[in-house]
Design a protein around this motif. Structure first.
Motif, short mmCIF file in Angstrom:
data_model
loop_
_atom_site.label_atom_id
_atom_site.label_comp_id
_atom_site.label_asym_id
_atom_site.label_seq_id
_atom_site.Cartn_x
_atom_site.Cartn_y
_atom_site.Cartn_z
N GLY A 208 38.86 33.21 40.73
CA GLY A 208 38.62 33.46 42.24
C GLY A 208 39.43 34.74 42.04
N LEU A 209 39.50 35.86 41.63
CA LEU A 209 39.36 37.24 41.71
C LEU A 209 38.79 38.20 41.97
CD1 LEU A 209 41.85 37.15 37.97
CD2 LEU A 209 42.43 36.90 40.65
N ALA A 210 37.54 38.03 42.45
CA ALA A 210 36.15 38.18 42.54
C ALA A 210 36.47 39.73 43.76
CB ALA A 210 35.31 37.64 43.10
N LEU A 211 36.90 39.28 44.62
CA LEU A 211 36.61 40.07 45.92
C LEU A 211 38.25 41.23 45.21
CD1 LEU A 211 36.90 38.53 48.91
CD2 LEU A 211 35.15 40.28 48.44
N ALA A 212 39.61 40.44 44.98
CA ALA A 212 40.51 41.67 44.42
C ALA A 212 39.99 42.35 43.29
CB ALA A 212 41.89 40.40 43.60
N ASN A 213 39.04 42.09 42.84
CA ASN A 213 38.66 42.93 42.09
C ASN A 213 38.33 44.26 42.21
OD1 ASN A 213 40.42 42.31 39.41
ND2 ASN A 213 38.36 40.44 38.64
N VAL A 214 36.91 44.02 43.02
CA VAL A 214 36.18 44.51 43.71
C VAL A 214 36.76 45.60 45.02
CG1 VAL A 214 34.85 44.66 46.16
CG2 VAL A 214 34.25 42.71 43.91
N LEU A 215 38.05 45.09 45.52
CA LEU A 215 38.75 45.77 45.68
C LEU A 215 39.02 47.13 45.71
CD1 LEU A 215 39.89 46.68 48.78
CD2 LEU A 215 41.53 45.20 48.48
N ALA A 216 40.38 46.54 44.18
CA ALA A 216 40.38 47.05 43.11
C ALA A 216 39.88 48.07 42.98
CB ALA A 216 40.69 46.49 41.94
N GLY A 217 38.65 48.49 42.34
CA GLY A 217 37.35 48.96 42.04
C GLY A 217 37.50 49.76 42.77
N TYR A 218 37.14 49.37 44.17
CA TYR A 218 36.86 50.41 45.59
C TYR A 218 38.16 51.56 45.06
CZ TYR A 218 36.49 51.74 50.52
OH TYR A 218 36.22 52.94 51.22
N GLU A 219 39.03 50.64 45.38
CA GLU A 219 40.73 51.85 45.48
C GLU A 219 40.39 53.03 44.72
OE1 GLU A 219 43.44 49.08 47.82
OE2 GLU A 219 44.52 49.65 46.00
#
Ligand code: ZN
Length: 299
Positions: A208-219
């Motif tokens: 369940g962490l994929a979108l949170a990880n995407v956003l962290a990568g983007y930041e």
């Protein structure tokens, strides 16, 4: 602006027990490009005995009337796969190797060192003819040995770049990454190699962490993300888990925070619902069920 590499047709379908026809795969590719997706990993060149869903790789590519300007990649894991890939109509070659020794031993019966000794000379040769992206599987953790050393990720990156790879993708093959870890590894990567090396991130939503990880990568500065229509796929090491981060959920998130993707979300949602109708189950994608937030705000 971010770019998405749609991997649903490969990573997604490869991990689904329902086998789609060649025609359905071609329809899926066309719906995706019609939605504005310009970068796809469409097939993998692996033995059909191991991955029956990819048995028609060449046929899919030949049957698809690919629009101009679309980058299509095929994944290969060894010399034979790379040769097949180079004889096909792909525009980019994807190769993959796990950073974790334990993962390689379980999956390929060889150490990282042995695996690289076989793969890198082939990558070097292929890179003279085609652009090569190296996907470093288990970059954020291994289901067998747990933690993966960041220095091992950087050292493997170095070897692939040296062999001629022009892009690196850090893969969270079994959904073990967390957002802080993503930021840290991305920062380390950029401080070691500079920000000019194209870096992509590949997350599975296993926990369940994929979108949170995407956003962290983007930041942390990343603008290339792999994603899969409808969240298709799964994880061979967690049979009940869901698949890749869902393309339309990812696009929805970025549009909500005013980051452009070049993708028409309405068309993408229609594509996801069509593909879902081909399966005897609902797909994990959430926006395809709930509708866009902006639609609710208007009503
Ligand atoms: Zn994957």
């Amino acid at each position: 602006m971010i770019t998405i590499c749609e991997v649903g047709v490969r990573d997604g379908l490869q991990n689904e027990s329902t086998l789609l026809s060649t025609e359905q795969k071609v329809d899926m590719l066309s719906m995706l490009t019609d939605s504005g997706v310009t970068d796809l990993e469409a097939v993998s060149f692996v033995h059909p005995k191991h991955v029956p869903a990819m048995a028609d790789a060449e046929e899919v590519l030949l049957s698809w009337d690919r629009p101009a300007g679309i980058e299509v990649a095929g994944l290969a894991l060894n010399e034979r796969g790379i040769q097949r890939a180079l004889h096909s109509t792909i525009t980019k070659l994807h190769v993959s190797m796990a950073v974790s020794n334990a993962f390689n031993q379980k999956n390929s019966n060889c150490s990282v060192e042995e695996g690289l000794a076989n793969l890198l000379p082939n990558v070097q040769e292929a890179a003279e003819d085609i652009s090569v992206t190296a996907i470093l599987a288990t970059s954020f953790g291994c289901p067998f040995s747990g933690k993966v050393n960041e220095m091992d990720v950087l050292s493997m990156t170095e070897k692939f770049l040296h062999a001629g790879a022009s892009k690196i993708v850090l893969g969270d093959t079994t959904g073990m990454a967390n957002p802080y870890q993503v930021k840290q590894l991305v920062r380390l990567f950029y401080s070691q190699f500079g920000e000019n090396i194209p870096l992509g991130l590949h997350f599975h939503n296993t926990r369940g962490l994929a979108l949170a990880n995407v956003l962290a990568g983007y930041e942390a500065g990343v603008t290339h993300f792999d994603a899969s229509l409808g969240g298709l796929g799964g994880c061979p090491y967690a049979p009940l888990a869901v698949g890749n981060v869902c393309t339309e959920d990812l696009v929805h998130m970025f549009h909500e925070i005013d980051v452009t993707t070049g993708i028409n979300l309405d068309k993408l949602l229609t594509s996801a619902r069509t593909v879902e109708s081909w399966f005897p189950k609902s797909l994990p994608g959430m926006v395809m069920k709930a509708g866009k937030r902006s639609e609710l705000a208007r009503s």
